[in-house]
Design an enzyme around this catalytic site. Structure first.
Site, PDB file in Angstrom:
ATOM      1  N   CYS A 156       0.885  -0.981  -0.018  1.00 53.76           N
ATOM      2  CA  CYS A 156      -0.009   0.136  -0.072  1.00 53.76           C
ATOM      3  C   CYS A 156       0.626   1.349  -0.086  1.00 53.76           C
ATOM      4  CB  CYS A 156      -0.898  -0.088   1.112  1.00 53.76           C
ATOM      5  SG  CYS A 156      -1.600  -1.370   1.657  1.00 53.76           S
ATOM      6  N   ARG A 174       3.404  -0.071  -6.703  1.00 53.36           N
ATOM      7  CA  ARG A 174       3.454  -0.962  -5.489  1.00 53.36           C
ATOM      8  C   ARG A 174       2.479  -1.971  -5.559  1.00 53.36           C
ATOM      9  NH1 ARG A 174       6.389   1.252  -1.183  1.00 53.36           N
ATOM     10  NH2 ARG A 174       5.171   0.139  -0.012  1.00 53.36           N
ATOM     11  N   TRP A 190      -3.825  -2.640  -0.634  1.00 52.77           N
ATOM     12  CA  TRP A 190      -3.610  -3.864  -1.033  1.00 52.77           C
ATOM     13  C   TRP A 190      -4.267  -4.717  -0.011  1.00 52.77           C
ATOM     14  CZ3 TRP A 190      -1.117  -8.301   0.353  1.00 52.77           C
ATOM     15  CH2 TRP A 190      -0.881  -9.174  -0.516  1.00 52.77           C
ATOM     16  N   ASN A 210      -0.586   1.564   6.727  1.00 53.89           N
ATOM     17  CA  ASN A 210       0.266   0.356   5.940  1.00 53.89           C
ATOM     18  C   ASN A 210       0.510  -0.516   7.225  1.00 53.89           C
ATOM     19  OD1 ASN A 210      -0.040   1.765   3.354  1.00 53.89           O
ATOM     20  ND2 ASN A 210       2.028   2.231   3.436  1.00 53.89           N
ATOM     21  N   GLY A 211       0.463  -1.950   6.991  1.00 55.42           N
ATOM     22  CA  GLY A 211       1.175  -2.817   7.933  1.00 55.42           C
ATOM     23  C   GLY A 211      -0.006  -3.617   8.284  1.00 55.42           C
ATOM     24  N   GLU A 258      14.617 -18.392 -10.754  1.00 55.64           N
ATOM     25  CA  GLU A 258      14.118 -17.025 -11.157  1.00 55.64           C
ATOM     26  C   GLU A 258      13.490 -16.885 -12.300  1.00 55.64           C
ATOM     27  OE1 GLU A 258      14.001 -14.499  -9.374  1.00 55.64           O
ATOM     28  OE2 GLU A 258      14.074 -13.019 -10.680  1.00 55.64           O
ATOM     29  N   LYS A 310       9.687 -15.207 -12.588  1.00 50.70           N
ATOM     30  CA  LYS A 310       9.345 -14.060 -13.093  1.00 50.70           C
ATOM     31  C   LYS A 310       8.116 -14.481 -14.353  1.00 50.70           C
ATOM     32  CE  LYS A 310      10.850 -11.479 -11.806  1.00 50.70           C
ATOM     33  NZ  LYS A 310      11.882 -11.917 -10.521  1.00 50.70           N
ATOM     34  N   GLU A 334       4.800 -14.713 -12.044  1.00 54.10           N
ATOM     35  CA  GLU A 334       4.382 -13.310 -11.570  1.00 54.10           C
ATOM     36  C   GLU A 334       3.636 -12.517 -12.655  1.00 54.10           C
ATOM     37  OE1 GLU A 334       7.126 -11.204  -8.525  1.00 54.10           O
ATOM     38  OE2 GLU A 334       8.249 -12.006 -10.421  1.00 54.10           O
ATOM     39  N   HIS A 360      12.719 -37.622 -11.447  1.00 55.78           N
ATOM     40  CA  HIS A 360      12.246 -37.965 -10.335  1.00 55.78           C
ATOM     41  C   HIS A 360      10.792 -37.473  -9.892  1.00 55.78           C
ATOM     42  CE1 HIS A 360      16.110 -39.681  -9.401  1.00 55.78           C
ATOM     43  NE2 HIS A 360      16.569 -38.739  -9.565  1.00 55.78           N
ATOM     44  N   LYS A 389       4.927  -4.353  -4.642  1.00 58.63           N
ATOM     45  CA  LYS A 389       6.482  -3.818  -4.889  1.00 58.63           C
ATOM     46  C   LYS A 389       7.249  -4.377  -3.823  1.00 58.63           C
ATOM     47  CE  LYS A 389      10.267  -3.374  -7.068  1.00 58.63           C
ATOM     48  NZ  LYS A 389      10.661  -4.504  -8.048  1.00 58.63           N
TER      49      LYS A 389
END
Ligand code: F6R
Length: 608
Positions: free
Chosen positions: A2, A27, A74, A100-101, A481, A485, A488, A504, A603
Site C-alpha cells: 500500500c 507498488r 492492497w 500500512n502494515g 528465477e 518471473k 508473476e 524423479h 512491490k
C-alpha cells in the site's frame, strides 16, 4: 504494501496527494481513497480500482483543501471494497486515518470496542486504530495517537487527521516505512520517497515509534518516549526521470535494458581488475568476522532469495567457506542455530520486506551480527543492520524484480571474490574472474540484442498453461528465477528444477503442450543436460535451450536456441537470467497482462 501520501501547506493538497498516489501505483493496490479538511469539515472519497477513477471523481467536484491524506490499499483484512478502502474514519466522523502494515491484536481490540458499544463499518484492522484515536482524543491529536498506538501490537505506518485540529497531520511508524519531506511552506508525509519527489528532495526518515507532526508552520518529531528529536534531513539524489519509463513500453522492460549500466554501477570502485580482487567499503571492516564466523546465513524472500542461493554456491565453490540460505519468513520459526559468532546477511531490494525485517530481529535477538545487501538507501533494513553494501541499482518500479537481482548477484560475486582471495585463491584466478566481471556489462548488451528473437519465441508459447525451467549447479537458482518471473507477470504456472530431478517426478507432466526452458551452457554439466533435453524430446516436449554462443550441436535437438556469450560459472548466472527475464516479459505482453503491476502482487511486501 500500500501507499500513503499526506500534504499540508499553502497549495491545494488534492492534486499533490493524487499525483503522489499515482506515483505509488507501481507498488500494487486494489482500492484507494482520500480524506481532506474543508474548513473544519472532513470530506472522504474512496473507490475500488484505479487512482484515475478517484481523480475523475474529485475533478468533477472541483474541491480544494490545504490538508489531505490519501492511500492505495492492497487488501489484507477484508476484500477490496469501498468500505474497506482507506482512509478509515472514527464512528463520530472526526478522525480519518490511513495505515500500512498489520495490526496483529486487532481482533481483541475490536471485540473490546464492540462490547463497549462501538460500531465498525469495515472489516479492516485499520479501523480499530481510528476508533482508538477517537476514544483517546482530548484536544491533542499527537497525544491521542500515542495513546492509541500503545494498545496496538503489529506493524504500522500511518497518518491521521482530526476535525478539531484541522491544520495538523500526525504520523507514526513501526515496522512499515514512512518519510516526511519539507518544501517551501508545504510539508509532506509518504510511505515512499517516489510519492513526493516532484515537490521536495529534503526528506526525514522516521524511526520506529517516532511521532511526526505536520502543520502549515513546519514539522516536529518526538521519540517513542515523547522527547523532541532533531532529525537529519537527507537530500535525495535520484530524480523523477529515473523513476519514469524513458521511452520503454513498461518499467520492467526499461529495467531489463538498464542492466549493463546497473551491473556496472554495482561494481564501480569495488572491482579491482588490476589485482584480481574486490573491496566493499561498507563491510570491509567486517571481513575478518565473516571469515571466522561459526555460521553464515543468507536470509531473503522471493527473487532476493534466489540471489542468496547463488551467493551460497559461490561462497562454497570459490571461497570454500560454508554458508546456509533460509527464507526470511521461515528463519525465526526454525529456531535458527545462530549466536554471537554468527553472521547473517539480509538481502532485499526494497529494504522494507516485513519477513526479512523479522528475520533480522530474530538474528539480533540471538546476538548475531547482521549485515545488509540492499537497494533502497535509508530503508528499514539498511538502518536495522550493523553494516552493509548497497547494490546501487536505482529505483526499481516494475513489480517483478529484474535489475535488482543482477545487481545483488554482482555484489555477492564481489564479496565472494574478496573472501576467496583471502582464503587462498591465486592472483591468476582472481585476475581471470575480475576481468570476466569487468566484461559483464558488454556481454549483457550482447544478450539484450536478442530481444526480438525472444519476442518471436514468446508468441509461440504464450498460450501454454505450464512451463518447466531446468538448470544445474549455479543455473538451478537461475531456473527458479526464470520460472518466478514468468508466473508473476503472465500467470502461467511455471516451476524451476535441477535438471536431473526432472526424471524423479516432473517428467510425468511432459507432453507436446509443455514448453521446457533448459539452461545448457558449455560447462561441466553440459553432456548431462543434453541428455535431459533428449529425455524431454523423447516425450514430445518442446525445448527452448539457453546455450553458449557457437554451440551448434544443441540446435539439432532443441526447438529453439537462445545464445549467451561463453562465461565462467562465476558470471554465468547474470548472463543466463537476462533471456529468461525477456521471455517472461514478452509472454506476458503477448497475453495482454499488466506487466508492471501484476495482479495480487505488491512491490514491497510490508506484511508478514
Ligand atoms: C519477484 C519479487 C519478489 C521480491 C520479494 C522480496 O520479482 O519482486 O519476489 O523479490 O518480495 O523483496 P525485497 O527484495 O524487496 O526484500
Amino acid at each position: 504494501m500500500c501507499g500513503i501520501v499526506g500534504y499540508i501547506g499553502k497549495n491545494n493538497a488534492i492534486p499533490v496527494v493524487m499525483q503522489g498516489l499515482q506515483r505509488l501505483e507501481y507498488r500494487g493496490y486494489d482500492s484507494c481513497g482520500i480524506a481532506m479538511m474543508n474548513s473544519d469539515k472532513m470530506i472522504l472519497e474512496k473507490v475500488t480500482g484505479k487512482v484515475e477513477e478517484l481523480q475523475g471523481l474529485l475533478a468533477r467536484q472541483k474541491m480544494s483543501s490545504s490538508v489531505a491524506i490519501g492511500h492505495t490499499r492492497w487488501a489484507t483484512h477484508g476484500p477490496p471494497t469501498i468500505s474497506n478502502a482507506h482512509p478509515h474514519t472514527s464512528q463520530d466522523g472526526k478522525v480519518a486515518l490511513v495505515h500500512n502494515g498489520i495490526i496483529e491484536n486487532y481482533k481483541v481490540l475490536r471485540d473490546g470496542l464492540i462490547s463497549a458499544g462501538y460500531e465498525f463499518s469495515s472489516e479492516t484492522d485499520t479501523e480499530v486504530i481510528a476508533a482508538l484515536v477517537s476514544q483517546a482524543y482530548h484536544g491533542n491529536l499527537e497525544q491521542a495517537v500515542r495513546e492509541a498506538l500503545s494498545y496496538v501490537v503489529g506493524a504500522y505506518g500511518l497518518a491521521v487527521i482530526h476535525t478539531d485540529e484541522p491544520e495538523k497531520i500526525v504520523c507514526s511508524r513501526k515496522g512499515a516505512p514512512l518519510i516526511m519531506a519539507m518544501g517551501d511552506g508545504e510539508f509532506f508525509v509518504a510511505s515512499d520517497v517516489a510519492a513526493i519527489l516532484h515537490y521536495s528532495k529534503d526528506v526525514i526518515y522516521l524511526d520506529n515509534e517516532e511521532i511526526g507532526i505536520l502543520t502549515p508552520d513546519g514539522v516536529k518529531i518526538y521519540s517513542g518516549d515523547d522527547e523532541p528529536v532533531d532529525k537529519k534531513i537527507h537530500k535525495i539524489t535520484f530524480n523523477l526521470e529515473e523513476i519514469e519509463k524513458g521511452g520503454y513500453e513498461h518499467f520492467m522492460l526499461k529495467e531489463i535494458f538498464s542492466q549493463p549500466q546497473t551491473i556496472f554501477d554495482a561494481m564501480r570502485g569495488r572491482l579491482l581488475p588490476e589485482t584480481g580482487d574486490a573491496h566493499l567499503g561498507g563491510i570491509d571492516h567486517m571481513i575478518g568476522s565473516i571469515l571466522h564466523a561459526d555460521q553464515r546465513y543468507f536470509t531473503a524472500c522471493g527473487t532476493s532469495w534466489h540471489a542468496a542461493l547463488i551467493g551460497e554456491m559461490m561462497f562454497e565453490q570459490f571461497a570454500r567457506i560454508p554458508c546456509e540460505v533460509e527464507y526470511a519468513s521461515e528463519f525465526r520459526y526454525r529456531e535458527p542455530l545462530v549466536d554471537a559468532k554468527s553472521i547473517v546477511f539480509a538481502i532485499s531490494q526494497s529494504g522494507e520486506t516485513a519477513d526479512t525485517l523479522a528475520a533480522i530481529q530474530e538474528a539480533k535477538t540471538r546476538k548475531a551480527t547482521v549485515l545488509g545487501i540492499c537497494n533502497v538507501v535509508g530503508s528499514s533494513i539498511a538502518r536495522e543492520t550493523e553494516a552493509g553494501v548497497y547494490i546501487h541499482a536505482g529505483p526499481e518500479i516494475g513489480v517483478a524484480s529484474t535489475k535488482a537481482f543482477t545487481s545483488q548477484v554482482t555484489v555477492l560475486s564481489l564479496l565472494t571474490l574478496k573472501l576467496a582471495r583471502l582464503m587462498g585463491m591465486s592472483r591468476e584466478d582472481g585476475l581471470e574472474i575480475s576481468q570476466a566481471m569487468q566484461k559483464l556489462p558488454e556481454n549483457v548488451e550482447w544478450v539484450l540484442k536478442q530481444a526480438d528473437q525472444i519476442a518471436e519465441i514468446a508468441k509461440l508459447y504464450s498460450d501454454a498453461s505450464n512451463f518447466l525451467y531446468l538448470g544445474r549447479g549455479v543455473n538451478f537458482p537461475v531456473a527458479l528465477e526464470g520460472a518466478l518471473k514468468l508466473k508473476e507477470i503472465s500467470y502461467i504456472h511455471a516451476e524451476g528444477y535441477p535438471a536431473a530431478e526432472m526424471k524423479h517426478g516432473p517428467i510425468a507432466l511432459i507432453d507436446k503442450s509443455m514448453p521446457i526452458v533448459a539452461i545448457a551452457p558449455q560447462d561441466k554439466t553440459y553432456d548431462k543436460i543434453i541428455s535431459n533435453i533428449e529425455e524431454v524430446k523423447a516425450r514430445h516436449g518442446r525445448v527452448i535451450a539457453l546455450a553458449t554462443e557457437g554451440d551448434t550441436r544443441i540446435k539439432d535437438i532443441a526447438d529453439h536456441v537462445l545464445y549467451v556469450p561463453a562465461a565462467l560459472s562465476f558470471t554465468a548466472p547474470i548472463l543466463n537470467v537476462i533471456p529468461l527475464q525477456l521471455l517472461a516479459y514478452y509472454v506476458a505482453v503477448e497475453r495482454g497482462c499488466n506487466v508492471d503491476q501484476p495482479r495480487n502482487l505488491a512491490k514491497s511486501v510490508t506484511v508478514e
